[in-house]
Design an enzyme around this catalytic site. Structure first.
Site, PDB file in Angstrom:
ATOM      1  CB  CYS A  86      -7.469   0.349 -13.926  1.00 36.64           C
ATOM      2  SG  CYS A  86      -7.299  -0.881 -15.228  1.00 36.64           S
ATOM      3  CE1 TYR A  87      -7.864  -3.395  -7.579  1.00 37.36           C
ATOM      4  CE2 TYR A  87      -9.930  -3.293  -8.788  1.00 37.36           C
ATOM      5  CZ  TYR A  87      -9.247  -3.258  -7.592  1.00 37.36           C
ATOM      6  OH  TYR A  87      -9.932  -3.085  -6.416  1.00 37.36           O
TER       7      TYR A  87
END
Length: 531
Positions: free
Chosen positions: A470-471
Protein backbone atom coordinates in the site's frame (compact mmCIF):
# COMPACT_ATOMS: atom_id res chain seq x y z
CA UNK A 1 -12.86 -18.71 12.42
CA UNK A 2 -11.87 -15.32 13.85
CA UNK A 3 -8.50 -15.52 12.12
CA UNK A 4 -10.11 -16.48 8.80
CA UNK A 5 -12.52 -13.55 9.03
CA UNK A 6 -9.68 -11.15 9.84
CA UNK A 7 -7.55 -12.48 6.98
CA UNK A 8 -10.48 -12.08 4.58
CA UNK A 9 -11.11 -8.51 5.72
CA UNK A 10 -7.44 -7.65 5.35
CA UNK A 11 -7.33 -9.08 1.83
CA UNK A 12 -10.49 -7.15 0.96
CA UNK A 13 -9.10 -3.93 2.44
CA UNK A 14 -5.81 -4.42 0.59
CA UNK A 15 -7.64 -5.06 -2.69
CA UNK A 16 -9.77 -1.94 -2.26
CA UNK A 17 -6.57 0.07 -2.14
CA UNK A 18 -6.10 -0.39 -5.90
CA UNK A 19 -9.05 1.83 -6.93
CA UNK A 20 -8.82 4.03 -3.82
CA UNK A 21 -5.21 4.91 -4.68
CA UNK A 22 -6.24 6.43 -8.01
CA UNK A 23 -9.03 8.66 -6.72
CA UNK A 24 -6.89 11.22 -4.81
CA UNK A 25 -4.93 11.81 -8.04
CA UNK A 26 -8.23 12.53 -9.79
CA UNK A 27 -9.13 14.98 -7.03
CA UNK A 28 -5.82 16.82 -7.22
CA UNK A 29 -6.07 17.22 -11.01
CA UNK A 30 -9.66 18.46 -10.72
CA UNK A 31 -8.42 20.96 -8.14
CA UNK A 32 -5.66 22.09 -10.53
CA UNK A 33 -8.24 22.53 -13.29
CA UNK A 34 -10.35 24.56 -10.90
CA UNK A 35 -7.35 26.79 -10.09
CA UNK A 36 -6.67 27.66 -13.72
CA UNK A 37 -10.33 28.42 -14.41
CA UNK A 38 -10.85 30.35 -11.16
CA UNK A 39 -12.33 33.81 -11.79
CA UNK A 40 -10.18 35.49 -9.14
CA UNK A 41 -6.98 34.03 -10.54
CA UNK A 42 -7.90 35.12 -14.05
CA UNK A 43 -8.35 38.68 -12.78
CA UNK A 44 -4.86 38.60 -11.28
CA UNK A 45 -3.26 36.75 -14.22
CA UNK A 46 -5.27 37.72 -17.33
CA UNK A 47 -2.86 35.91 -19.67
CA UNK A 48 -4.34 32.63 -18.38
CA UNK A 49 -7.68 33.63 -19.87
CA UNK A 50 -6.58 32.26 -23.23
CA UNK A 51 -9.06 30.02 -25.08
CA UNK A 52 -6.51 27.22 -25.42
CA UNK A 53 -5.70 27.18 -21.68
CA UNK A 54 -9.33 27.42 -20.61
CA UNK A 55 -10.48 24.77 -23.09
CA UNK A 56 -7.68 22.41 -22.04
CA UNK A 57 -8.55 22.52 -18.36
CA UNK A 58 -12.29 22.36 -19.11
CA UNK A 59 -11.67 19.15 -21.09
CA UNK A 60 -9.38 17.80 -18.35
CA UNK A 61 -11.95 18.44 -15.62
CA UNK A 62 -14.76 16.86 -17.66
CA UNK A 63 -12.64 13.81 -18.45
CA UNK A 64 -11.74 13.26 -14.79
CA UNK A 65 -15.30 13.72 -13.57
CA UNK A 66 -16.19 10.74 -15.77
CA UNK A 67 -14.14 8.58 -13.38
CA UNK A 68 -16.24 9.74 -10.44
CA UNK A 69 -19.37 9.02 -12.46
CA UNK A 70 -18.32 5.40 -13.05
CA UNK A 71 -17.01 4.34 -9.65
CA UNK A 72 -18.97 1.10 -9.84
CA UNK A 73 -16.94 -0.11 -12.84
CA UNK A 74 -13.68 1.15 -11.36
CA UNK A 75 -14.21 -0.62 -8.04
CA UNK A 76 -15.37 -3.78 -9.82
CA UNK A 77 -12.19 -4.05 -11.89
CA UNK A 78 -9.85 -2.81 -9.16
CA UNK A 79 -11.26 -5.13 -6.52
CA UNK A 80 -11.21 -8.14 -8.86
CA UNK A 81 -7.56 -7.53 -9.75
CA UNK A 82 -6.69 -7.04 -6.09
CA UNK A 83 -8.42 -10.23 -4.94
CA UNK A 84 -7.24 -12.39 -7.85
CA UNK A 85 -4.54 -14.81 -6.77
CA UNK A 86 -3.32 -15.63 -10.29
CA UNK A 87 -3.73 -14.29 -13.84
CA UNK A 88 -4.65 -10.80 -12.63
CA UNK A 89 -4.76 -9.18 -16.05
CA UNK A 90 -7.26 -11.78 -17.25
CA UNK A 91 -9.27 -11.30 -14.06
CA UNK A 92 -9.51 -7.56 -14.74
CA UNK A 93 -10.72 -8.18 -18.30
CA UNK A 94 -13.33 -10.65 -17.03
CA UNK A 95 -14.51 -8.06 -14.48
CA UNK A 96 -15.33 -5.61 -17.27
CA UNK A 97 -17.36 -8.30 -19.04
CA UNK A 98 -19.27 -9.21 -15.86
CA UNK A 99 -20.07 -5.54 -15.23
CA UNK A 100 -21.48 -5.10 -18.74
CA UNK A 101 -23.50 -8.32 -18.46
CA UNK A 102 -24.95 -7.18 -15.14
CA UNK A 103 -26.13 -3.71 -16.17
CA UNK A 104 -27.66 -4.88 -19.45
CA UNK A 105 -29.32 -7.87 -17.75
CA UNK A 106 -30.83 -5.68 -15.03
CA UNK A 107 -31.98 -3.12 -17.58
CA UNK A 108 -33.69 -5.73 -19.75
CA UNK A 109 -35.35 -7.44 -16.79
CA UNK A 110 -36.64 -4.10 -15.47
CA UNK A 111 -37.95 -3.33 -18.96
CA UNK A 112 -39.78 -6.69 -19.13
CA UNK A 113 -41.33 -6.06 -15.69
CA UNK A 114 -42.17 -2.45 -16.63
CA UNK A 115 -40.05 -1.12 -13.74
CA UNK A 116 -38.08 1.46 -15.72
CA UNK A 117 -39.03 5.07 -15.02
CA UNK A 118 -39.72 7.00 -18.21
CA UNK A 119 -39.88 10.67 -19.21
CA UNK A 120 -38.85 11.97 -15.78
CA UNK A 121 -35.50 13.04 -14.30
CA UNK A 122 -33.87 10.06 -12.59
CA UNK A 123 -32.16 12.06 -9.84
CA UNK A 124 -33.42 10.92 -6.45
CA UNK A 125 -35.65 8.16 -7.84
CA UNK A 126 -33.39 5.22 -7.00
CA UNK A 127 -32.58 4.65 -10.66
CA UNK A 128 -29.69 6.04 -12.67
CA UNK A 129 -27.74 5.73 -15.91
CA UNK A 130 -24.59 3.58 -15.79
CA UNK A 131 -22.58 3.75 -19.03
CA UNK A 132 -25.79 5.01 -20.62
CA UNK A 133 -27.87 2.08 -19.34
CA UNK A 134 -30.75 2.72 -16.94
CA UNK A 135 -30.64 0.47 -13.84
CA UNK A 136 -31.09 0.72 -10.09
CA UNK A 137 -28.70 3.18 -8.48
CA UNK A 138 -26.24 0.93 -6.62
CA UNK A 139 -23.19 3.21 -6.68
CA UNK A 140 -19.89 1.67 -5.60
CA UNK A 141 -21.72 -1.22 -3.94
CA UNK A 142 -22.37 -2.68 -7.40
CA UNK A 143 -18.64 -2.65 -8.06
CA UNK A 144 -17.84 -4.15 -4.67
CA UNK A 145 -20.33 -7.00 -5.06
CA UNK A 146 -19.38 -7.83 -8.65
CA UNK A 147 -15.69 -7.53 -7.81
CA UNK A 148 -15.99 -10.08 -5.00
CA UNK A 149 -18.12 -12.47 -7.08
CA UNK A 150 -15.86 -12.23 -10.13
CA UNK A 151 -12.67 -12.69 -8.10
CA UNK A 152 -14.10 -15.69 -6.24
CA UNK A 153 -15.13 -17.48 -9.44
CA UNK A 154 -11.86 -16.53 -11.14
CA UNK A 155 -9.75 -17.92 -8.29
CA UNK A 156 -11.78 -21.12 -8.23
CA UNK A 157 -11.89 -21.92 -11.95
CA UNK A 158 -9.10 -19.99 -13.73
CA UNK A 159 -6.78 -23.02 -13.88
CA UNK A 160 -9.30 -25.59 -15.02
CA UNK A 161 -8.26 -27.03 -18.37
CA UNK A 162 -10.02 -29.44 -20.76
CA UNK A 163 -8.65 -31.89 -23.30
CA UNK A 164 -9.10 -32.24 -27.04
CA UNK A 165 -11.87 -30.18 -28.66
CA UNK A 166 -12.96 -28.57 -25.36
CA UNK A 167 -9.49 -27.25 -24.65
CA UNK A 168 -10.40 -23.79 -25.94
CA UNK A 169 -13.01 -23.43 -23.19
CA UNK A 170 -10.56 -23.84 -20.30
CA UNK A 171 -8.91 -21.28 -18.04
CA UNK A 172 -10.29 -17.74 -18.05
CA UNK A 173 -12.81 -18.62 -20.77
CA UNK A 174 -14.37 -21.16 -18.42
CA UNK A 175 -14.49 -18.47 -15.73
CA UNK A 176 -16.50 -16.30 -18.12
CA UNK A 177 -18.84 -19.20 -18.96
CA UNK A 178 -19.53 -19.75 -15.24
CA UNK A 179 -19.96 -16.02 -14.62
CA UNK A 180 -22.67 -15.48 -17.23
CA UNK A 181 -25.54 -17.30 -15.43
CA UNK A 182 -24.29 -16.21 -12.01
CA UNK A 183 -24.27 -12.52 -12.94
CA UNK A 184 -27.61 -12.69 -14.76
CA UNK A 185 -29.28 -14.37 -11.77
CA UNK A 186 -27.64 -11.84 -9.44
CA UNK A 187 -29.00 -8.94 -11.50
CA UNK A 188 -32.53 -10.36 -11.36
CA UNK A 189 -32.38 -10.98 -7.60
CA UNK A 190 -30.99 -7.53 -6.86
CA UNK A 191 -33.71 -5.92 -8.92
CA UNK A 192 -36.11 -6.95 -6.16
CA UNK A 193 -33.75 -6.84 -3.17
CA UNK A 194 -31.75 -3.67 -3.75
CA UNK A 195 -34.55 -1.13 -3.09
CA UNK A 196 -34.74 -2.46 0.49
CA UNK A 197 -30.96 -2.36 0.85
CA UNK A 198 -30.94 1.13 -0.65
CA UNK A 199 -33.50 2.31 1.88
CA UNK A 200 -31.42 0.85 4.71
CA UNK A 201 -28.21 2.53 3.50
CA UNK A 202 -29.92 5.91 3.15
CA UNK A 203 -31.48 5.59 6.61
CA UNK A 204 -28.12 4.65 8.13
CA UNK A 205 -26.44 7.54 6.34
CA UNK A 206 -29.04 9.98 7.63
CA UNK A 207 -28.64 8.62 11.16
CA UNK A 208 -24.85 8.94 11.04
CA UNK A 209 -24.96 12.42 9.57
CA UNK A 210 -27.43 13.54 12.23
CA UNK A 211 -25.50 11.97 15.09
CA UNK A 212 -23.45 15.14 15.44
CA UNK A 213 -20.11 15.10 17.18
CA UNK A 214 -20.47 11.52 18.42
CA UNK A 215 -20.57 10.02 14.94
CA UNK A 216 -17.77 12.24 13.66
CA UNK A 217 -15.58 11.44 16.67
CA UNK A 218 -16.06 7.69 16.21
CA UNK A 219 -15.31 8.00 12.49
CA UNK A 220 -12.12 9.97 13.04
CA UNK A 221 -10.91 7.71 15.86
CA UNK A 222 -11.64 4.43 14.04
CA UNK A 223 -10.00 5.69 10.84
CA UNK A 224 -6.75 6.00 12.80
CA UNK A 225 -6.98 3.20 15.32
CA UNK A 226 -7.51 0.56 12.61
CA UNK A 227 -4.20 1.48 10.94
CA UNK A 228 -2.33 -1.51 12.50
CA UNK A 229 -4.88 -3.96 11.10
CA UNK A 230 -4.90 -2.42 7.62
CA UNK A 231 -8.71 -2.15 7.80
CA UNK A 232 -8.92 1.64 7.97
CA UNK A 233 -9.74 1.76 4.24
CA UNK A 234 -13.03 0.04 5.07
CA UNK A 235 -13.94 2.95 7.36
CA UNK A 236 -13.36 5.98 5.18
CA UNK A 237 -14.12 4.63 1.69
CA UNK A 238 -17.91 4.18 2.21
CA UNK A 239 -18.19 7.69 3.64
CA UNK A 240 -16.27 9.25 0.77
CA UNK A 241 -18.04 7.45 -2.08
CA UNK A 242 -21.44 6.18 -0.91
CA UNK A 243 -24.66 7.56 0.64
CA UNK A 244 -23.18 7.00 4.11
CA UNK A 245 -21.20 10.19 3.53
CA UNK A 246 -24.24 12.22 2.58
CA UNK A 247 -26.63 12.74 -0.31
CA UNK A 248 -26.87 16.22 -1.89
CA UNK A 249 -28.60 17.50 -5.03
CA UNK A 250 -26.51 19.93 -7.08
CA UNK A 251 -27.92 21.47 -10.25
CA UNK A 252 -30.51 18.69 -10.54
CA UNK A 253 -28.00 15.88 -10.02
CA UNK A 254 -28.05 13.79 -6.85
CA UNK A 255 -24.53 13.08 -5.59
CA UNK A 256 -23.53 10.54 -2.96
CA UNK A 257 -20.46 10.50 -0.73
CA UNK A 258 -18.42 13.28 0.84
CA UNK A 259 -15.64 13.27 -1.77
CA UNK A 260 -17.99 13.29 -4.77
CA UNK A 261 -20.08 16.08 -3.24
CA UNK A 262 -16.96 18.11 -2.48
CA UNK A 263 -15.64 17.88 -6.05
CA UNK A 264 -18.99 18.99 -7.46
CA UNK A 265 -19.32 21.91 -5.05
CA UNK A 266 -15.70 22.89 -5.65
CA UNK A 267 -16.37 23.26 -9.36
CA UNK A 268 -19.59 25.25 -8.94
CA UNK A 269 -18.90 28.98 -8.29
CA UNK A 270 -22.54 29.60 -7.36
CA UNK A 271 -22.19 27.47 -4.20
CA UNK A 272 -20.89 29.81 -1.51
CA UNK A 273 -20.36 27.28 1.28
CA UNK A 274 -19.37 23.65 1.17
CA UNK A 275 -21.72 20.93 2.39
CA UNK A 276 -21.44 19.55 5.96
CA UNK A 277 -20.63 16.15 4.43
CA UNK A 278 -17.14 17.47 3.61
CA UNK A 279 -16.29 16.92 7.29
CA UNK A 280 -15.97 13.18 6.61
CA UNK A 281 -12.90 14.00 4.53
CA UNK A 282 -11.30 16.42 7.02
CA UNK A 283 -8.51 14.12 8.17
CA UNK A 284 -5.60 16.53 7.83
CA UNK A 285 -5.35 18.19 11.25
CA UNK A 286 -3.54 15.28 12.88
CA UNK A 287 -1.35 14.74 9.81
CA UNK A 288 -0.24 18.32 9.19
CA UNK A 289 -0.16 19.61 12.76
CA UNK A 290 -0.81 17.01 15.45
CA UNK A 291 1.94 14.53 14.72
CA UNK A 292 4.44 17.36 14.37
CA UNK A 293 3.63 18.27 17.97
CA UNK A 294 4.09 14.61 18.94
CA UNK A 295 7.50 14.56 17.23
CA UNK A 296 8.55 17.70 19.08
CA UNK A 297 7.47 16.12 22.38
CA UNK A 298 9.45 12.94 21.65
CA UNK A 299 12.49 15.01 20.72
CA UNK A 300 12.42 17.16 23.84
CA UNK A 301 11.86 14.19 26.17
CA UNK A 302 14.74 12.20 24.66
CA UNK A 303 17.97 11.89 26.62
CA UNK A 304 20.25 14.84 25.78
CA UNK A 305 22.98 12.57 24.39
CA UNK A 306 20.46 10.97 21.97
CA UNK A 307 18.73 14.12 20.68
CA UNK A 308 20.91 14.56 17.61
CA UNK A 309 20.13 11.02 16.49
CA UNK A 310 16.42 11.39 17.34
CA UNK A 311 16.26 14.63 15.36
CA UNK A 312 17.78 12.95 12.30
CA UNK A 313 15.11 10.27 12.51
CA UNK A 314 12.08 12.41 13.27
CA UNK A 315 12.61 15.32 10.87
CA UNK A 316 12.18 13.25 7.66
CA UNK A 317 9.18 11.45 9.15
CA UNK A 318 7.55 14.72 10.25
CA UNK A 319 8.22 16.21 6.80
CA UNK A 320 6.54 13.23 5.10
CA UNK A 321 3.49 13.63 7.35
CA UNK A 322 3.27 17.39 6.71
CA UNK A 323 3.82 17.34 2.96
CA UNK A 324 2.30 14.04 1.80
CA UNK A 325 0.12 12.94 4.74
CA UNK A 326 2.18 9.74 5.23
CA UNK A 327 1.78 9.16 8.96
CA UNK A 328 2.50 5.50 9.54
CA UNK A 329 6.26 5.79 10.24
CA UNK A 330 5.52 8.20 13.11
CA UNK A 331 2.51 6.26 14.35
CA UNK A 332 4.40 2.97 14.43
CA UNK A 333 7.29 4.64 16.21
CA UNK A 334 5.20 4.94 19.37
CA UNK A 335 2.63 2.24 18.60
CA UNK A 336 4.89 -0.62 19.65
CA UNK A 337 6.86 1.09 22.43
CA UNK A 338 3.93 2.99 24.00
CA UNK A 339 0.50 1.94 22.67
CA UNK A 340 -1.25 4.47 24.91
CA UNK A 341 0.20 7.25 22.74
CA UNK A 342 -1.35 5.68 19.66
CA UNK A 343 -4.75 5.52 21.38
CA UNK A 344 -4.46 9.16 22.45
CA UNK A 345 -3.48 10.08 18.88
CA UNK A 346 -6.58 8.33 17.48
CA UNK A 347 -8.82 10.11 19.98
CA UNK A 348 -7.29 13.51 19.22
CA UNK A 349 -7.72 12.86 15.51
CA UNK A 350 -11.44 12.26 16.04
CA UNK A 351 -11.67 15.29 18.32
CA UNK A 352 -10.08 17.55 15.69
CA UNK A 353 -12.84 16.62 13.23
CA UNK A 354 -15.50 17.35 15.85
CA UNK A 355 -14.00 20.82 16.43
CA UNK A 356 -14.00 21.56 12.69
CA UNK A 357 -17.65 20.53 12.54
CA UNK A 358 -18.65 22.65 15.55
CA UNK A 359 -16.92 25.69 14.08
CA UNK A 360 -18.47 25.00 10.65
CA UNK A 361 -15.06 24.87 8.94
CA UNK A 362 -15.22 22.99 5.62
CA UNK A 363 -11.59 23.07 4.51
CA UNK A 364 -9.90 19.70 3.96
CA UNK A 365 -6.33 18.40 3.81
CA UNK A 366 -6.63 14.62 3.51
CA UNK A 367 -3.09 14.02 2.23
CA UNK A 368 -0.95 16.79 3.65
CA UNK A 369 -0.29 20.42 2.92
CA UNK A 370 -0.07 20.04 -0.87
CA UNK A 371 -3.65 18.77 -1.01
CA UNK A 372 -4.66 21.47 1.46
CA UNK A 373 -3.32 24.27 -0.76
CA UNK A 374 -4.73 22.84 -4.00
CA UNK A 375 -8.19 22.09 -2.64
CA UNK A 376 -8.86 25.12 -0.47
CA UNK A 377 -7.02 28.25 -1.59
CA UNK A 378 -8.69 28.50 -5.04
CA UNK A 379 -12.14 28.29 -3.41
CA UNK A 380 -11.51 31.24 -1.16
CA UNK A 381 -12.06 31.90 2.52
CA UNK A 382 -15.83 32.36 2.19
CA UNK A 383 -16.33 28.84 0.92
CA UNK A 384 -13.86 26.90 3.07
CA UNK A 385 -12.78 29.08 6.04
CA UNK A 386 -9.27 27.69 5.50
CA UNK A 387 -7.47 30.24 7.76
CA UNK A 388 -9.54 28.95 10.70
CA UNK A 389 -8.55 25.41 9.74
CA UNK A 390 -4.91 26.43 10.17
CA UNK A 391 -5.75 28.07 13.50
CA UNK A 392 -7.40 24.85 14.73
CA UNK A 393 -4.37 22.93 13.48
CA UNK A 394 -2.01 25.11 15.52
CA UNK A 395 -4.14 24.55 18.62
CA UNK A 396 -3.91 20.79 18.09
CA UNK A 397 -0.16 21.07 17.53
CA UNK A 398 0.09 22.51 21.03
CA UNK A 399 -2.34 19.92 22.45
CA UNK A 400 -0.40 17.01 20.96
CA UNK A 401 2.86 18.46 22.25
CA UNK A 402 1.63 19.05 25.80
CA UNK A 403 -0.27 15.76 26.16
CA UNK A 404 2.46 13.62 24.65
CA UNK A 405 5.19 15.29 26.67
CA UNK A 406 3.18 14.87 29.89
CA UNK A 407 2.44 11.18 29.24
CA UNK A 408 6.00 10.35 28.17
CA UNK A 409 7.47 11.88 31.33
CA UNK A 410 4.71 10.83 33.75
CA UNK A 411 4.59 7.20 32.57
CA UNK A 412 8.29 7.03 31.71
CA UNK A 413 7.49 5.80 28.22
CA UNK A 414 10.42 4.46 26.20
CA UNK A 415 9.98 6.60 23.11
CA UNK A 416 12.81 7.58 20.75
CA UNK A 417 15.95 8.44 22.66
CA UNK A 418 14.61 7.11 25.98
CA UNK A 419 15.22 3.40 25.39
CA UNK A 420 16.80 1.15 27.94
CA UNK A 421 20.41 0.10 27.46
CA UNK A 422 20.79 -2.28 24.51
CA UNK A 423 17.46 -1.32 22.91
CA UNK A 424 17.02 0.72 19.79
CA UNK A 425 13.86 2.19 18.31
CA UNK A 426 14.21 3.83 14.92
CA UNK A 427 12.42 4.82 11.75
CA UNK A 428 15.09 4.99 9.09
CA UNK A 429 18.15 7.21 8.67
CA UNK A 430 21.32 7.58 6.61
CA UNK A 431 23.21 5.44 9.11
CA UNK A 432 20.74 2.60 8.48
CA UNK A 433 21.39 2.78 4.75
CA UNK A 434 25.19 2.91 5.21
CA UNK A 435 25.11 -0.14 7.49
CA UNK A 436 22.90 -1.96 5.02
CA UNK A 437 25.17 -1.17 2.07
CA UNK A 438 28.22 -2.49 3.95
CA UNK A 439 26.51 -5.82 4.58
CA UNK A 440 25.26 -6.24 1.02
CA UNK A 441 26.76 -9.01 -1.07
CA UNK A 442 24.76 -8.66 -4.27
CA UNK A 443 24.00 -5.56 -6.33
CA UNK A 444 20.26 -4.88 -6.37
CA UNK A 445 18.08 -2.89 -8.85
CA UNK A 446 17.82 -0.08 -6.27
CA UNK A 447 21.11 0.99 -4.65
CA UNK A 448 19.73 1.27 -1.11
CA UNK A 449 17.45 -1.78 -1.11
CA UNK A 450 18.76 -5.26 -0.44
CA UNK A 451 15.89 -7.39 -1.75
CA UNK A 452 17.82 -10.63 -1.19
CA UNK A 453 18.23 -9.78 2.50
CA UNK A 454 14.56 -8.83 2.86
CA UNK A 455 13.40 -12.10 1.30
CA UNK A 456 15.86 -14.09 3.43
CA UNK A 457 14.65 -12.44 6.64
CA UNK A 458 11.07 -13.25 5.61
CA UNK A 459 11.97 -16.93 5.55
CA UNK A 460 13.13 -17.25 1.96
CA UNK A 461 11.21 -17.30 -1.35
CA UNK A 462 9.49 -20.60 -0.55
CA UNK A 463 7.96 -19.03 2.57
CA UNK A 464 6.29 -16.20 0.62
CA UNK A 465 2.88 -16.90 -0.93
CA UNK A 466 1.93 -13.41 -2.05
CA UNK A 467 3.50 -9.93 -2.17
CA UNK A 468 1.58 -6.66 -2.31
CA UNK A 469 1.93 -3.13 -0.97
CA UNK A 470 0.00 0.00 0.00
CA UNK A 471 1.27 3.57 0.57
CA UNK A 472 3.89 2.63 3.14
CA UNK A 473 3.79 -1.12 3.80
CA UNK A 474 4.93 -4.30 2.14
CA UNK A 475 1.98 -6.67 2.60
CA UNK A 476 2.73 -10.38 2.44
CA UNK A 477 1.05 -13.73 2.96
CA UNK A 478 3.60 -15.97 4.68
CA UNK A 479 3.50 -19.75 5.06
CA UNK A 480 5.38 -19.88 8.37
CA UNK A 481 5.28 -16.59 10.27
CA UNK A 482 7.50 -17.98 13.05
CA UNK A 483 10.62 -17.84 10.85
CA UNK A 484 10.18 -14.14 9.97
CA UNK A 485 13.08 -12.26 11.56
CA UNK A 486 11.31 -9.14 12.81
CA UNK A 487 14.31 -7.63 14.62
CA UNK A 488 16.68 -7.81 11.68
CA UNK A 489 14.04 -6.57 9.23
CA UNK A 490 14.04 -3.39 11.29
CA UNK A 491 17.77 -3.26 12.05
CA UNK A 492 19.18 -4.31 8.67
CA UNK A 493 16.59 -3.33 6.04
CA UNK A 494 15.29 -0.02 7.40
CA UNK A 495 11.77 -1.21 8.28
CA UNK A 496 10.14 0.92 10.97
CA UNK A 497 7.74 -1.82 12.07
CA UNK A 498 6.68 -5.41 11.39
CA UNK A 499 3.07 -6.45 11.99
CA UNK A 500 2.01 -10.09 12.19
CA UNK A 501 -1.61 -11.24 12.06
CA UNK A 502 -2.17 -14.88 11.25
CA UNK A 503 -0.40 -15.54 7.96
CA UNK A 504 -0.44 -11.84 7.06
CA UNK A 505 2.79 -9.92 7.61
CA UNK A 506 3.11 -6.18 6.99
CA UNK A 507 6.57 -4.56 6.89
CA UNK A 508 6.51 -0.77 7.11
CA UNK A 509 9.09 1.01 4.89
CA UNK A 510 7.50 4.43 4.48
CA UNK A 511 7.76 6.47 1.28
CA UNK A 512 10.25 4.14 -0.41
CA UNK A 513 7.77 1.26 -0.42
CA UNK A 514 7.29 1.22 -4.21
CA UNK A 515 11.04 0.78 -4.74
CA UNK A 516 11.11 -1.98 -2.11
CA UNK A 517 8.19 -3.78 -3.78
CA UNK A 518 9.83 -3.61 -7.21
CA UNK A 519 13.14 -4.90 -5.84
CA UNK A 520 11.49 -7.79 -3.99
CA UNK A 521 9.39 -8.73 -7.04
CA UNK A 522 12.46 -8.66 -9.29
CA UNK A 523 14.42 -10.82 -6.86
CA UNK A 524 11.61 -13.41 -6.53
CA UNK A 525 11.19 -13.64 -10.29
CA UNK A 526 14.89 -14.52 -10.72
CA UNK A 527 14.91 -17.14 -7.93
CA UNK A 528 13.51 -20.62 -8.62
CA UNK A 529 11.15 -21.76 -5.88
CA UNK A 530 9.46 -24.98 -4.90
CA UNK A 531 6.00 -23.36 -4.67
Amino acid sequence: MKEKIMNSLQRFSKAMFIPVLILPIVGVLIAVSNIFTNVRLLELLPFLNHPFIQDFFAVLSKALVSILSNLGLIFCVGLTVGLAQKKRSEAGFTAVLSFLIFIYSMNKFMEIKDMLLKNIPLSGTGQTLVLGVQILDMGIFLGLMLGIVTAYIHNRFCEIEFNNALQIYGGSRFVFIVLIPVVVILSVCLTYLWPFVQHGILSLGQFINHSGGVGIFLYGMLERILIPTGLHHLVYTPFLYSPLGGVVEINGTVLEGARNIYYAEMADPTILHLSPTVIWDARGISKMFGLLGACLAMYQTAKPKNRAKVKAILVPAAFASLIAGVTEPIEFTFLFVAPILFIVHAMLSGLSMVVLNLLDIRAIGPNGIIDFLLFNLPLGIEKTDWPYYILVGLVFFVLYYLIFKFLIIKLNLKTLGRESSGQDTKLYSKNDYKEKQQKRTDHQPNDDIDAKLIVTLLGGPDNIENVDNCYTRLRLIIRDVAVVDEDNLKLQTGASAVIKKGNNVQVVYGLKINAVRRAVDAHLINIPTTN
